[in-house]
Design a protein around this motif. Structure first.
Motif, PDB file in Angstrom:
ATOM      1  N   SER A 129      22.683  30.832  28.874  1.00 12.39           N
ATOM      2  CA  SER A 129      22.801  31.003  30.323  1.00 12.39           C
ATOM      3  C   SER A 129      21.476  30.755  31.029  1.00 12.39           C
ATOM      4  O   SER A 129      21.439  30.158  32.123  1.00 12.39           O
ATOM      5  CB  SER A 129      23.315  32.412  30.647  1.00 12.39           C
ATOM      6  N   TYR A 132      20.761  26.953  31.433  1.00  9.29           N
ATOM      7  CA  TYR A 132      21.458  26.295  32.537  1.00  9.29           C
ATOM      8  C   TYR A 132      20.992  26.811  33.892  1.00  9.29           C
ATOM      9  O   TYR A 132      20.861  26.040  34.847  1.00  9.29           O
ATOM     10  CB  TYR A 132      22.964  26.478  32.388  1.00  9.29           C
ATOM     11  N   SER A 133      20.738  28.123  34.011  1.00 17.90           N
ATOM     12  CA  SER A 133      20.344  28.667  35.312  1.00 17.90           C
ATOM     13  C   SER A 133      18.932  28.251  35.719  1.00 17.90           C
ATOM     14  O   SER A 133      18.637  28.117  36.909  1.00 17.90           O
ATOM     15  CB  SER A 133      20.451  30.198  35.290  1.00 17.90           C
ATOM     16  N   HIS A 134      18.047  28.048  34.754  1.00 12.88           N
ATOM     17  CA  HIS A 134      16.660  27.703  35.079  1.00 12.88           C
ATOM     18  C   HIS A 134      16.368  26.204  35.000  1.00 12.88           C
ATOM     19  O   HIS A 134      15.487  25.709  35.698  1.00 12.88           O
ATOM     20  CB  HIS A 134      15.695  28.444  34.149  1.00 12.88           C
TER      21      HIS A 134
END
Length: 377
Positions: A129, A132-134
């Protein structure tokens, strides 16, 4: 390194019956202890080798090859390190360690296999996660489970090596390294890991209808700050794999840490990390030593080294499709490889130093008395 004076096998042979009577280990733990106590003894049989020059004969007893044995890991570790080095991505890597709150140890012992599997799933959930978020890319990781502390207490934690490389939705590789020292923000990483792990643990205990019995531990774990340990980037692939190799095939305690054994106690060395890593010694009764050692015997068939994301076999066999060329290991015999990696020529005659030890006979397994039969009250 000189051969240690004391071995874990000696402790098993001295204290096995007292340990069984007091703690009643399960049958799988007994099989592991039996294997370790028989390693490189006549009980497992062996081979006779004779020098082709001077006629010197050498007897080599078979090893148990058990992954919990302190005597059977060096060669495996050297082979693993080279294999990973040949297939590592040529980018910087980061070392991240996920550790659980000590108060959860009692719950861990209820079903260690589920507990450790949940640890792995939670760790990768967090890394996936955050990738993908960073960075809008799928990250990767090589993860290794350790379950022990320096004093053989239960201390489950997972070492992760994460490459500064990701795979985007459009099928391209992307550098996910930061200009700063760390790959991901540590505080956010810790909070996310605590949330995911504790949520799954509560669901598991609820399914088994035993959550009321462990509410105090769960509340304590929630209120306790979790700290994910993160190091700056380790450098190129060779440095990374060499560093990771220190962790891959470790067992709960090595023979070189044993200081003394008598009829009642075992003394061994440890590093006190609360005192700047000072080298100290501690003493346990033989039965307590074996009880703690058995806490770190992994469930049958459990995989303690796992590959995720762009390091997974799924990615390499399907999505990668030859985009990165993997080096091939040189063709050589096992003896030649051991000599090259470990620096020990197993076929060189120790007597004349010039001849080669050639197979001359097989030693069958001995019919020694059975040890460590299950305790019956």
């Amino acid at each position: 390194m000189r051969r240690p004076e004391y071995e874990v096998a000696d402790i098993i042979r001295i204290f096995d019956q007292r340990f069984i009577e007091k703690h009643q280990p399960n049958s799988y733990q007994l099989r592991v202890l039996r294997a370790l106590s028989s390693c490189r003894t006549p009980a497992l049989g062996g081979h006779i080798h004779r020098c082709d020059k001077c006629g010197f004969e050498k007897i080599s007893y078979n090893s148990c090859r058990n992954r919990h044995c302190p005597k059977c890991q060096n060669t495996r570790q050297a082979f693993w390190v080279e294999d990973r080095m040949l297939s590592a991505y040529p980018v910087r890597h980061y070392h991240i360690v996920f550790t659980l709150a000590e108060v959860l140890n009692e719950i861990c012992m209820l079903d260690s296999k589920w507990f450790y599997n949940h640890m792995f799933a939670s760790v990768w959930n967090v890394l996936y996660s955050f990738g993908y978020s960073h960075f809008a890319a799928e990250a990767g990781a090589i993860c290794i489970l350790h379950t022990w502390g320096q004093n053989l207490s239960l201390h489950p934690h997972i070492h992760c090596i994460v490459p500064a490389l990701g795979h985007t939705f459009n099928g391209r590789f992307k550098n996910i390294g930061r200009s700063g020292r760390y790959l991901f923000p540590v505080v956010q990483l810790s909070l996310k890991f605590r949330g995911i792990f504790m949520s799954g643990l509560k669901s598991r205990l609820s399914e088994q209808k035993i959550i009321p019995e462990y509410l105090s531990q769960i509340k304590h774990a929630w209120n306790k700050p979790w700290v994910v340990y993160s190091e700056p980037s380790l450098g190129n692939a060779e440095h990374v794999v060499g560093y990771l190799g220190q962790y891959t095939h470790r067992v709960a305690i090595t023979n070189h840490r044993l200081v003394s054994i008598d009829n009642e106690h075992v003394k061994f060395t440890l590093k006190d990390y609360r005192d700047n890593g000072q080298q100290k010694t501690t003493t346990l009764t033989g039965e307590e030593f074996l009880r703690r050692f058995c806490m770190h015997i992994l469930p049958p068939g459990f995989v303690k080294i796992r590959y995720f994301g762009i390091y997974s076999s799924r990615f390499r066999s399907t999505l990668l499709k030859g985009k990165i060329i993997v080096s091939l290991a040189p063709k050589e015999t096992v003896a030649e490889r051991i000599n090259r990696l470990v620096g020990f020529d197993i076929i060189r005659c120790p007597c004349c130093k010039t001849g080669k030890l050639l197979p001359a006979g097989i030693i069958p397994r001995s019919r020694s008395p059975t040890i460590m039969t299950p305790f019956v009250a």
